[in-house]
Design an enzyme around this catalytic site. Sequence first.
Site, short mmCIF file in Angstrom:
data_model
loop_
_atom_site.label_atom_id
_atom_site.label_comp_id
_atom_site.label_asym_id
_atom_site.label_seq_id
_atom_site.Cartn_x
_atom_site.Cartn_y
_atom_site.Cartn_z
N ASP A 1 2.02 -4.41 8.57
CA ASP A 1 1.27 -3.67 7.74
C ASP A 1 0.11 -4.70 8.44
O ASP A 1 -0.22 -6.16 7.44
CB ASP A 1 1.13 -3.47 6.43
CG ASP A 1 -0.07 -2.99 6.47
OD1 ASP A 1 -1.15 -2.59 6.98
OD2 ASP A 1 -0.13 -2.11 5.04
N CYS B 1 -4.61 2.36 -3.73
CA CYS B 1 -3.34 2.83 -3.46
C CYS B 1 -1.93 1.67 -3.54
O CYS B 1 -1.76 2.06 -2.49
CB CYS B 1 -3.65 3.01 -1.76
SG CYS B 1 -5.22 4.59 -1.67
N GLN C 1 -5.28 -5.46 7.15
CA GLN C 1 -5.75 -6.24 6.41
C GLN C 1 -5.85 -7.86 7.21
O GLN C 1 -6.36 -9.24 6.61
CB GLN C 1 -6.01 -6.76 4.99
CG GLN C 1 -5.80 -5.43 4.35
CD GLN C 1 -7.36 -5.05 3.89
OE1 GLN C 1 -8.36 -6.05 4.03
NE2 GLN C 1 -7.35 -3.88 4.15
N HIS D 1 1.14 -0.82 -0.01
CA HIS D 1 -0.11 0.11 0.13
C HIS D 1 0.89 1.65 -0.53
O HIS D 1 1.76 1.28 0.31
CB HIS D 1 -0.95 0.28 1.83
CG HIS D 1 -2.01 0.96 1.16
ND1 HIS D 1 -1.70 2.65 1.52
CD2 HIS D 1 -2.97 0.92 1.24
CE1 HIS D 1 -3.11 2.93 1.60
NE2 HIS D 1 -4.09 1.85 1.28
N LYS E 1 -11.18 -0.90 9.88
CA LYS E 1 -11.27 -1.91 9.01
C LYS E 1 -11.59 -3.60 10.19
O LYS E 1 -11.31 -4.15 10.01
CB LYS E 1 -9.53 -2.39 8.40
CG LYS E 1 -9.29 -1.26 7.28
CD LYS E 1 -7.53 -1.71 7.03
CE LYS E 1 -8.19 -0.12 5.74
NZ LYS E 1 -8.13 -0.29 4.68
#
Length: 394
Positions: A189, A352, A192, A116, A215
Site C-alpha cells: 500500500d 481508519c 503515503q 489501514h 494523496k
Amino acid sequence: MATILDIRPLDLVADFPAIPAGWAYLDTAATAQKPQVVIDAITRAYGTTYATVHRGVYQRSADMTLAYEAARQRVARFIGAKADEIVFVRGATEGINLVAHCWPDKRRVLLSQLEHHSNIVPWQLAGWQIDVCPLTPDGRIDLDAAEAILTPDHAMVAFAHVSNVLGSVLDARRAAELAHRVGAKLLLDGCQAVPRLPVDVQALDCDFYVFSGHKLYGPTGIGVLWGRGDLLDVMPPFMGGGAMIDRVTFERTTYAPPPARFEPGTPHITGALGLHAAIDYVEAIGLEAIHAHETALVKLARDRLSAINSVRLFGPEDSAGIVSFAIEGVHPHDVGTILDEGQVAIRAGHHCAQPLMDVLGVPATARASFGVYNSAADVEALARGVERVTRIFG
C-alpha cells in the site's frame, strides 16, 4: 534540536490556491491540496478537449484517448513499471479489493498491526485467512516476526509501505524477500509513500503496488494498481461491463487482456489527466527534495512537541512526513477543534486504523502530516496551538 533556521523552505505555497495566507494545512496524509497546474489540467480536459476514450472514431476522441493512455505511460515511468501493467482504479481501496477478490489462490494473507482498514477489510470480505504481524517498539512492521510467522500456506503478504498513522517506512525489499521465500506475493500500500519517497517497483521487488491520486496532489476518484504482467494475466475480472470484454454473447463472454480487463465502463478520464499533471509537478520538484523537506519538518515538530508537558509522541523519530501524538487527558477531537481556532488543520481520530489504536492503547490520536507547501512557520503554529490546548485543559 531542530530550529526554524534548519528548514530550507520549498516556497511552493503560492502554487496552491486553496491555502490562504496564515492557514497551516497539516492534513496531507488524508488528502493533499492541489497545485494550480493540476486544476488547470482538469479544467482543460473538461472544457476545451473533452471527449470519451477508446470508442470514438472522431478526432477529438482519438486525441483524448492518446492523452489518457499517455497518463498511463506517465504513471508507469513514475514507479518504474510497464504501461500495460498499470490499472486505473478509483483509489488504493479499489486496487486492494481487486487483488483480494481476484487473486485465484486465496489461502492465508499476512497483514500487520498498523494497516489501514482498506488493507484489512477487503481480505476479510474475500474470504482469506488473516495472520497479523506485530510491530517493533518504535512502531515499525517487525520483519523478524514476519519471518517467523510466514509459511508456505501464505499466498499473500500485504503491508503499508509507509504507515498513515506512524509514518514508519517499511524495509520493502526485505519484506519481498521473506514473502517470496515461502512462495507468497507481496502487495504494498503505497498511498503515503509515493508523495514523499522515490518508488521503483522493480527495485522493491514487490508483486503488486497501489496508491491513490488525491494523496499525490492529484484529483480524487483516481488511483493506480500496478501488478506484474504475468500475475495480472491469471486474474479474472473484478467487475463486468463495457471496455473490458473481447466478445460477448448471452451464452459466454471472453475478456480483454490486462489492463483493460480490470477497467470496465467509461473511465475517470479527467482524473487520469489530472494525475499526469500531478506527477509532473512532483517530479519537477524532485522526490529527494520533498523527502528532505518533510524530514526536516518532522524533526522540528517532534522536537517542539516533545518539549511540551503531557504530550506523547508515537512512531519512529525518522517517520516520513507524519507526526501522531496525544495529550494526556485531552481527546484528540478537542485538540483538533482548538487548533482549528488558531488556523491549524490537523487530523484527529483513529485514522481508519482501529487495530493500531488498540496496540497503542489509545482511542485516537492527533496527526500532523506535511506536504510540499508546509514550512517551519506551520510547525510553530502547531506547537503554539498544542501549548494552548495544554493551558486550557491544565
